[in-house]
Motif scaffolding. Structure first.
Motif, PDB file in Angstrom:
ATOM      1  N   GLU A 112       0.808  -1.219   0.000  1.00 63.87           N
ATOM      2  CA  GLU A 112       0.000   0.000   0.000  1.00 63.87           C
ATOM      3  C   GLU A 112       0.841   1.268   0.000  1.00 63.87           C
ATOM      4  O   GLU A 112       0.527   2.226  -0.690  1.00 63.87           O
ATOM      5  CB  GLU A 112      -0.934   0.010   1.207  1.00 63.87           C
ATOM      6  CG  GLU A 112      -2.028  -1.025   1.134  1.00 63.87           C
ATOM      7  CD  GLU A 112      -2.862  -1.088   2.401  1.00 63.87           C
ATOM      8  OE1 GLU A 112      -2.801  -0.134   3.192  1.00 63.87           O
ATOM      9  OE2 GLU A 112      -3.560  -2.083   2.587  1.00 63.87           O
ATOM     10  N   ASP A 113       1.902   1.289   0.800  1.00 62.57           N
ATOM     11  CA  ASP A 113       2.714   2.504   0.895  1.00 62.57           C
ATOM     12  C   ASP A 113       3.753   2.614  -0.216  1.00 62.57           C
ATOM     13  O   ASP A 113       4.459   3.613  -0.315  1.00 62.57           O
ATOM     14  CB  ASP A 113       3.379   2.608   2.266  1.00 62.57           C
ATOM     15  CG  ASP A 113       4.345   1.461   2.543  1.00 62.57           C
ATOM     16  OD1 ASP A 113       4.489   0.562   1.695  1.00 62.57           O
ATOM     17  OD2 ASP A 113       4.963   1.473   3.624  1.00 62.57           O
ATOM     18  N   GLY A 114       3.857   1.593  -1.052  1.00 59.91           N
ATOM     19  CA  GLY A 114       4.776   1.623  -2.181  1.00 59.91           C
ATOM     20  C   GLY A 114       6.228   1.365  -1.836  1.00 59.91           C
ATOM     21  O   GLY A 114       7.085   1.410  -2.711  1.00 59.91           O
ATOM     22  N   SER A 115       6.521   1.076  -0.587  1.00 58.13           N
ATOM     23  CA  SER A 115       7.914   0.900  -0.177  1.00 58.13           C
ATOM     24  C   SER A 115       8.371  -0.553  -0.180  1.00 58.13           C
ATOM     25  O   SER A 115       9.536  -0.829   0.055  1.00 58.13           O
ATOM     26  CB  SER A 115       8.139   1.492   1.218  1.00 58.13           C
ATOM     27  OG  SER A 115       7.396   0.765   2.168  1.00 58.13           O
ATOM     28  N   SER A 116       7.462  -1.475  -0.440  1.00 65.00           N
ATOM     29  CA  SER A 116       7.839  -2.880  -0.458  1.00 65.00           C
ATOM     30  C   SER A 116       7.009  -3.635  -1.493  1.00 65.00           C
ATOM     31  O   SER A 116       6.009  -3.126  -2.002  1.00 65.00           O
ATOM     32  CB  SER A 116       7.660  -3.509   0.931  1.00 65.00           C
ATOM     33  OG  SER A 116       6.310  -3.446   1.326  1.00 65.00           O
ATOM     34  N   ILE A 117       7.453  -4.849  -1.788  1.00 65.57           N
ATOM     35  CA  ILE A 117       6.765  -5.711  -2.748  1.00 65.57           C
ATOM     36  C   ILE A 117       6.416  -7.019  -2.061  1.00 65.57           C
ATOM     37  O   ILE A 117       7.263  -7.631  -1.388  1.00 65.57           O
ATOM     38  CB  ILE A 117       7.654  -5.992  -3.974  1.00 65.57           C
ATOM     39  CG1 ILE A 117       7.944  -4.693  -4.714  1.00 65.57           C
ATOM     40  CG2 ILE A 117       6.996  -7.010  -4.899  1.00 65.57           C
ATOM     41  CD1 ILE A 117       8.915  -4.842  -5.861  1.00 65.57           C
TER      42      ILE A 117
ATOM     43  N   THR B 164      11.909  -5.432   0.604  1.00 65.07           N
ATOM     44  CA  THR B 164      12.119  -3.989   0.676  1.00 65.07           C
ATOM     45  C   THR B 164      13.564  -3.695   0.305  1.00 65.07           C
ATOM     46  O   THR B 164      14.446  -4.526   0.526  1.00 65.07           O
ATOM     47  CB  THR B 164      11.854  -3.429   2.089  1.00 65.07           C
ATOM     48  OG1 THR B 164      12.719  -4.087   3.014  1.00 65.07           O
ATOM     49  CG2 THR B 164      10.415  -3.625   2.516  1.00 65.07           C
ATOM     50  N   ALA B 165      13.775  -2.532  -0.247  1.00 61.12           N
ATOM     51  CA  ALA B 165      15.139  -2.106  -0.557  1.00 61.12           C
ATOM     52  C   ALA B 165      15.800  -1.655   0.739  1.00 61.12           C
ATOM     53  O   ALA B 165      15.222  -0.876   1.492  1.00 61.12           O
ATOM     54  CB  ALA B 165      15.124  -0.968  -1.566  1.00 61.12           C
ATOM     55  N   SER B 166      16.973  -2.164   0.994  1.00 57.96           N
ATOM     56  CA  SER B 166      17.653  -1.797   2.237  1.00 57.96           C
ATOM     57  C   SER B 166      18.520  -0.557   2.022  1.00 57.96           C
ATOM     58  O   SER B 166      19.023  -0.306   0.929  1.00 57.96           O
ATOM     59  CB  SER B 166      18.505  -2.961   2.747  1.00 57.96           C
ATOM     60  OG  SER B 166      19.510  -3.258   1.811  1.00 57.96           O
ATOM     61  N   ILE B 167      18.665   0.196   3.076  1.00 59.21           N
ATOM     62  CA  ILE B 167      19.518   1.385   3.063  1.00 59.21           C
ATOM     63  C   ILE B 167      20.569   1.199   4.143  1.00 59.21           C
ATOM     64  O   ILE B 167      20.245   0.856   5.279  1.00 59.21           O
ATOM     65  CB  ILE B 167      18.703   2.666   3.355  1.00 59.21           C
ATOM     66  CG1 ILE B 167      17.618   2.863   2.305  1.00 59.21           C
ATOM     67  CG2 ILE B 167      19.619   3.877   3.416  1.00 59.21           C
ATOM     68  CD1 ILE B 167      16.685   4.014   2.614  1.00 59.21           C
ATOM     69  N   SER B 168      21.819   1.436   3.783  1.00 57.43           N
ATOM     70  CA  SER B 168      22.908   1.381   4.751  1.00 57.43           C
ATOM     71  C   SER B 168      23.316   2.797   5.117  1.00 57.43           C
ATOM     72  O   SER B 168      23.310   3.690   4.277  1.00 57.43           O
ATOM     73  CB  SER B 168      24.117   0.652   4.165  1.00 57.43           C
ATOM     74  OG  SER B 168      23.790  -0.683   3.860  1.00 57.43           O
ATOM     75  N   VAL B 169      23.674   2.961   6.380  1.00 57.71           N
ATOM     76  CA  VAL B 169      24.133   4.262   6.861  1.00 57.71           C
ATOM     77  C   VAL B 169      25.632   4.158   7.128  1.00 57.71           C
ATOM     78  O   VAL B 169      26.080   3.284   7.874  1.00 57.71           O
ATOM     79  CB  VAL B 169      23.378   4.685   8.142  1.00 57.71           C
ATOM     80  CG1 VAL B 169      23.912   6.002   8.673  1.00 57.71           C
ATOM     81  CG2 VAL B 169      21.890   4.769   7.879  1.00 57.71           C
ATOM     82  N   LEU B 170      26.381   5.043   6.485  1.00 58.30           N
ATOM     83  CA  LEU B 170      27.831   5.091   6.669  1.00 58.30           C
ATOM     84  C   LEU B 170      28.126   6.007   7.844  1.00 58.30           C
ATOM     85  O   LEU B 170      27.843   7.206   7.804  1.00 58.30           O
ATOM     86  CB  LEU B 170      28.510   5.613   5.397  1.00 58.30           C
ATOM     87  CG  LEU B 170      30.027   5.746   5.442  1.00 58.30           C
ATOM     88  CD1 LEU B 170      30.684   4.385   5.670  1.00 58.30           C
ATOM     89  CD2 LEU B 170      30.524   6.360   4.142  1.00 58.30           C
TER      90      LEU B 170
ATOM     91  N   GLY C 101      17.368   7.862  -3.630  1.00 56.37           N
ATOM     92  CA  GLY C 101      17.667   6.737  -4.511  1.00 56.37           C
ATOM     93  C   GLY C 101      18.974   6.042  -4.194  1.00 56.37           C
ATOM     94  O   GLY C 101      19.353   5.092  -4.875  1.00 56.37           O
ATOM     95  N   ALA C 102      19.666   6.490  -3.173  1.00 53.21           N
ATOM     96  CA  ALA C 102      20.959   5.908  -2.815  1.00 53.21           C
ATOM     97  C   ALA C 102      20.768   4.688  -1.904  1.00 53.21           C
ATOM     98  O   ALA C 102      19.893   4.683  -1.046  1.00 53.21           O
ATOM     99  CB  ALA C 102      21.822   6.941  -2.106  1.00 53.21           C
ATOM    100  N   ALA C 103      21.593   3.682  -2.113  1.00 51.59           N
ATOM    101  CA  ALA C 103      21.552   2.491  -1.270  1.00 51.59           C
ATOM    102  C   ALA C 103      22.341   2.703   0.015  1.00 51.59           C
ATOM    103  O   ALA C 103      22.138   1.994   0.998  1.00 51.59           O
ATOM    104  CB  ALA C 103      22.113   1.283  -2.014  1.00 51.59           C
ATOM    105  N   GLN C 104      23.250   3.682  -0.002  1.00 50.63           N
ATOM    106  CA  GLN C 104      24.044   3.991   1.185  1.00 50.63           C
ATOM    107  C   GLN C 104      24.090   5.510   1.356  1.00 50.63           C
ATOM    108  O   GLN C 104      24.349   6.240   0.399  1.00 50.63           O
ATOM    109  CB  GLN C 104      25.459   3.441   1.036  1.00 50.63           C
ATOM    110  CG  GLN C 104      26.309   3.623   2.272  1.00 50.63           C
ATOM    111  CD  GLN C 104      27.664   2.955   2.122  1.00 50.63           C
ATOM    112  OE1 GLN C 104      28.403   3.227   1.189  1.00 50.63           O
ATOM    113  NE2 GLN C 104      27.970   2.074   3.047  1.00 50.63           N
ATOM    114  N   VAL C 105      23.803   5.956   2.577  1.00 52.22           N
ATOM    115  CA  VAL C 105      23.844   7.385   2.891  1.00 52.22           C
ATOM    116  C   VAL C 105      24.748   7.600   4.088  1.00 52.22           C
ATOM    117  O   VAL C 105      24.934   6.705   4.908  1.00 52.22           O
ATOM    118  CB  VAL C 105      22.434   7.960   3.182  1.00 52.22           C
ATOM    119  CG1 VAL C 105      21.552   7.884   1.960  1.00 52.22           C
ATOM    120  CG2 VAL C 105      21.790   7.261   4.357  1.00 52.22           C
ATOM    121  N   GLU C 106      25.294   8.793   4.172  1.00 54.32           N
ATOM    122  CA  GLU C 106      26.136   9.118   5.316  1.00 54.32           C
ATOM    123  C   GLU C 106      25.255   9.500   6.499  1.00 54.32           C
ATOM    124  O   GLU C 106      24.161  10.038   6.329  1.00 54.32           O
ATOM    125  CB  GLU C 106      27.079  10.263   4.969  1.00 54.32           C
ATOM    126  CG  GLU C 106      28.101   9.886   3.923  1.00 54.32           C
ATOM    127  CD  GLU C 106      29.099  10.990   3.644  1.00 54.32           C
ATOM    128  OE1 GLU C 106      29.167  11.954   4.439  1.00 54.32           O
ATOM    129  OE2 GLU C 106      29.809  10.879   2.638  1.00 54.32           O
TER     130      GLU C 106
END
Length: 156
Positions: free
Chosen positions: A20-25, A43-49, A96-101
């Motif tokens: 529903e929220d568009g963030s997962s399949i 869900t697309a994972s995001i890593s924090v540097l 759209g980044a897979a890794q953010v600071e």
């Protein structure tokens, strides 16, 4: 994807739907070995540097816990904090980044926190941005006053 019933190493996707929220399949799968069907959520994972060079998965809970300290004694509910954390995650995902600071996550917190509670914003920003002098606080207060005046003149 391993079958949760017979542990066969493969499965076939039968149907895929966006949540529903568009963030997962949500995927409906079938095991070719035993014929059992099961669902998975992706869900697309995001890593924090982190500043020290290590990485860790993005966590709304860490945002809530960090901001909760700045909101102590303020009229901010757990629901408000959950909405703030969701807003921050949406902002980060929109890059759209897979890794953010970690710095980017902190910056993404500032604006929604300012809208939620100005005092909590000042507390969080003072620690996050490393304010050392009264002049740092005065400059931030001056900016908040100007923004408030601009909002008041736009709504009048």
């Amino acid at each position: 994807m391993h079958c949760p019933f017979c542990r066969h190493a493969d499965s076939r996707v039968i149907d895929s739907r966006t949540a529903e929220d568009g963030s997962s399949i949500r995927r409906r799968r079938e095991c070719p070995e035993c014929g059992s069907r099961f669902s998975t959520t992706e869900t697309a994972s995001i890593s924090v540097l982190k500043r020290g060079g290590s990485t860790e998965p993005f966590s709304r809970e860490k945002i809530v816990n960090g901001v909760r300290k700045a909101c102590q004694g303020r009229p901010v509910t757990d629901g408000d904090l959950a909405v703030l954390a969701q807003s921050v995650e949406e902002t980060i995902r929109a890059t759209g980044a897979a890794q953010v600071e970690a710095q980017e996550v902190g910056l993404a917190i500032l604006e929604p926190l300012r809208k939620l509670d100005e005092v909590a914003f000042m507390r969080f920003a003072s620690v996050y941005q490393g304010w050392d002098t009264l002049e740092d606080f005065e400059a931030a207060i001056a900016v908040l006053k100007v923004e408030r005046e601009n909002q008041a003149s736009q709504t009048a």
